[in-house]
Structure formats: C-alpha cells, structure tokens
Design an enzyme around this catalytic site. Structure first.
Site, mmCIF file in Angstrom:
data_model
loop_
_atom_site.group_PDB
_atom_site.id
_atom_site.type_symbol
_atom_site.label_atom_id
_atom_site.label_comp_id
_atom_site.label_asym_id
_atom_site.label_seq_id
_atom_site.Cartn_x
_atom_site.Cartn_y
_atom_site.Cartn_z
ATOM 1 N N ARG A 51 17.550 38.655 -12.995
ATOM 2 C CA ARG A 51 17.544 38.160 -11.612
ATOM 3 C C ARG A 51 18.723 38.758 -10.827
ATOM 4 N NH1 ARG A 51 17.651 31.785 -10.694
ATOM 5 N NH2 ARG A 51 19.836 32.066 -11.256
ATOM 6 N N LYS A 150 19.550 35.847 -4.664
ATOM 7 C CA LYS A 150 20.678 34.915 -4.796
ATOM 8 C C LYS A 150 21.875 35.574 -4.115
ATOM 9 C CE LYS A 150 22.555 31.882 -8.346
ATOM 10 N NZ LYS A 150 22.522 30.690 -7.520
ATOM 11 N N GLU A 183 13.625 23.240 -1.950
ATOM 12 C CA GLU A 183 14.507 22.949 -3.087
ATOM 13 C C GLU A 183 15.753 22.237 -2.593
ATOM 14 O OE1 GLU A 183 15.825 26.710 -4.767
ATOM 15 O OE2 GLU A 183 15.773 27.639 -2.796
HETATM 16 N N1 PMP Z 1 18.040 27.072 -6.011
HETATM 17 C C1 PMP Z 1 19.210 27.501 -5.525
HETATM 18 C C2 PMP Z 1 19.343 27.708 -4.051
HETATM 19 C C3 PMP Z 1 20.285 27.760 -6.387
HETATM 20 O O1 PMP Z 1 21.451 28.198 -5.903
HETATM 21 C C4 PMP Z 1 20.117 27.524 -7.778
HETATM 22 C C5 PMP Z 1 21.268 27.728 -8.715
HETATM 23 N N2 PMP Z 1 21.356 29.027 -9.159
HETATM 24 C C6 PMP Z 1 18.874 27.081 -8.248
HETATM 25 C C7 PMP Z 1 17.858 26.870 -7.330
HETATM 26 C C8 PMP Z 1 18.619 26.854 -9.703
HETATM 27 O O2 PMP Z 1 18.503 28.082 -10.370
HETATM 28 P P1 PMP Z 1 18.946 28.222 -11.889
HETATM 29 O O3 PMP Z 1 18.150 27.238 -12.659
HETATM 30 O O4 PMP Z 1 18.606 29.622 -12.250
HETATM 31 O O5 PMP Z 1 20.388 27.939 -11.938
#
Ligand code: PMP
Length: 284
Positions: A51, A150, A183
């Site tokens: 990612r 991200k 989210e």
């Molecule tokens: N959404 C956002 C906006 C985030 O910053 C994160 C944290 N990385 C997540 C979802 C969760 O992703 P992950 O399970 O890969 O940490």
C-alpha cells in the site's frame, strides 16, 4: 525505546531532523504508512508495504529504495526498538525543494521510519464502546485526492476529529460528498445487522485498511456473511453492532452514534468474537 531512521541513518528523537524546505512539510507532498509489531513480528508487513508503494506511485513519487530493502530496514528498526507492542510510521516525501510547488526542484525523496508506541483510547473506552458523531467535514472526493492514497494531507480527517472532540465524543464518522458513510478519521467502519457484517467497499472512497481486510477474512472464516456495500447513516443508526478497525485502533466497539444507542449500547457478540480472533491472529 523510540527508533528513527532517516535516509539511511539511525537517530533518536534528539537527532532526527528534516529540512524546513521539505515539501512534505511545506505542502503535505508525500505519503505514509502505519504498521504494528506484536512480540517483534510486524503484522502483515507485505500488505502495508504494497500500500505504501502504491500510495507513492499514485502521486508520481518513486520511493528511493526497493521494497525488499525497506522491509529489511523495517525489521531492523523493530529489533532496535525492542518493544513488545510497537507502532511503525513510514513516511516518504517529495524531498527538499524550494518555496514553490514544482516537484522537479526536489532532487530526491526523503524516506523515514519511526518506531514508537501508540494508544488511541484507554482500555475502559474499548470495554464500554466509543461515542461517535457524524462529522460535517466530508471525506475528500475520491477523484480529487483519492482516500485510497494514504497521503500527508490529513486535514479533513483532523477537522472531523476536532468536531468529535468538540462534541465530547471519542471519534467521528466521515461521509463522502454524496452523503454515504465512509470511515472514521483514521479507521474503517463495520456494522452488524441480523448477523450479517457490512462495510463500505474500497471503491467508494475509503482507505483500504489492512486491518479491515484481516477482519473480513476472520469474519468469513467464522462462517459469517460479509458484504462490502455502500452504507448510509440509516444503516448505522439501525445496526445491532458497529465497530472501527485500524492498525492503531485495532477493533474498537461503538456504543453510540449521534446520540443514538447502537444495539444494546455495549459490545455485541460478533464484535467481541472478532476481537478475540483478531488478538489471536496478531499475537500468533
Ligand atoms: N482509514 C484511515 C483514514 C486511516 O488513516 C487508517 C489507518 N491507517 C485506516 C482507515 C485503517 O487502515 P489500517 O487498518 O491499514 O491501519
């Protein structure tokens, strides 16, 4: 202890510095990743690194190190930190340039890694469940700055988080510009209704969480149906259970959304079961 690695050199907090001309600082021109290491083992490092490299690629940025080499640096950093439960932050920026936007002025990207600890809420909040509000600040449109990237531009997410803080809540739910649920400010969202687990699809404009993917696998492995489909606030308000997932958050039960109690207002059976399975998975 805290361990920091910047462009090939090891630091502690007192010696780690980057230039004020770095475009990561000046413009948020860069991407990052957040991983977790339990008992010295990095959880799903390959997926996180994939990612990270995809996020960089999406913004026309070449990470100046092959993936396998960065994986080796990551493992070395975890070893040096010696923490039983560590949080890892990888960052790559466009690098040092001048005060203009032009990325061509940045000779080489800045690549860095921090290993430290993280704790978003006290254990009591996990046990009771989170109080959540819907934020007025929308998620950036998926064709503007894709939430799949991200990126170092988290200002919308921070504003949503501030809205939650202003409302004395623990976390915010962000909607997309059309009003669909996306989210949290830093975590994916799941609901359970009549034993069926539902979460918004990645194409709808969310970050495709590594924890989200693991939880989908765990739920399916437990014989549950998991649907990835658009959700709106009605679905959240009428859910039997709701929870967030994320590397820092792990699985965080939600007890209240916009003043409405979710289900019975305490951790539901499916959420509790998935938390146990998740703990087993990450701790091996
Ligand atoms: N959404 C956002 C906006 C985030 O910053 C994160 C944290 N990385 C997540 C979802 C969760 O992703 P992950 O399970 O890969 O940490």
């Amino acid at each position: 202890m805290t361990v920091i690695w910047i462009d090939g050199a090891w630091h502690d907090e007192t010696t780690a510095t980057i230039s004020v001309f770095d475009h990561g600082l000046l413009y948020g021109d860069g991407v990052f990743e957040g991983m977790r290491a339990y008992g010295g083992r990095v959880f799903r490092m390959d997926q996180h690194l994939d990612r990270f490299y995809d996020s960089a690629r999406a913004i026309w940025l070449d990470i100046p190190m092959p993936k396998a080499e960065l994986a080796a640096v990551t493992l070395e950093a975890v070893k040096r930190a010696g923490l039983d439960d560590a949080y890892l932050r990888h960052i790559v920026t466009r690098g040092r340039g001048d005060l203009g936007l032009d990325p061509r002025k940045c000779a080489r990207p800045t690549l860095l890694l921090i290993v430290d600890k993280i704790r978003l809420w006290p254990e009591e909040t996990y046990q009771k469940g989170l109080r959540v509000v819907t934020a007025g600040t929308p998620m950036p449109h998926r064709e503007a700055l894709s939430p799949r990237v991200k990126s170092l531009n988290y200002l919308s997410h921070i504003l949503a988080k501030v809205e939650a803080i202003q409302a004395s809540a623990d976390e915010a739910i962000m909607l997309d510009p059309a009003g669909y649920v996306t989210e949290g400010s830093g975590q994916n969202l799941f609901i359970v209704k009549h034993g069926i687990v539902r979460t918004p699809p990645a194409w709808a404009g969310i970050l495709k969480g590594v924890t989200r993917d693991a939880v989908i696998e765990l739920a399916r492995g437990a014989g549950l149906t998991v649907l990835e489909e658009p959700l709106n606030r009605y679905d959240i308000y009428t859910a039997d259970e709701a929870f967030f997932t994320g590397t820092a958050s792990e699985i965080a039960p939600i007890r209240e959304v916009d003043g409405r109690m979710v289900g019975a207002g305490r951790m539901g059976a499916v959420t509790g079961d998935l938390r146990q399975r998740f703990r087993q998975l990450v701790r091996g």
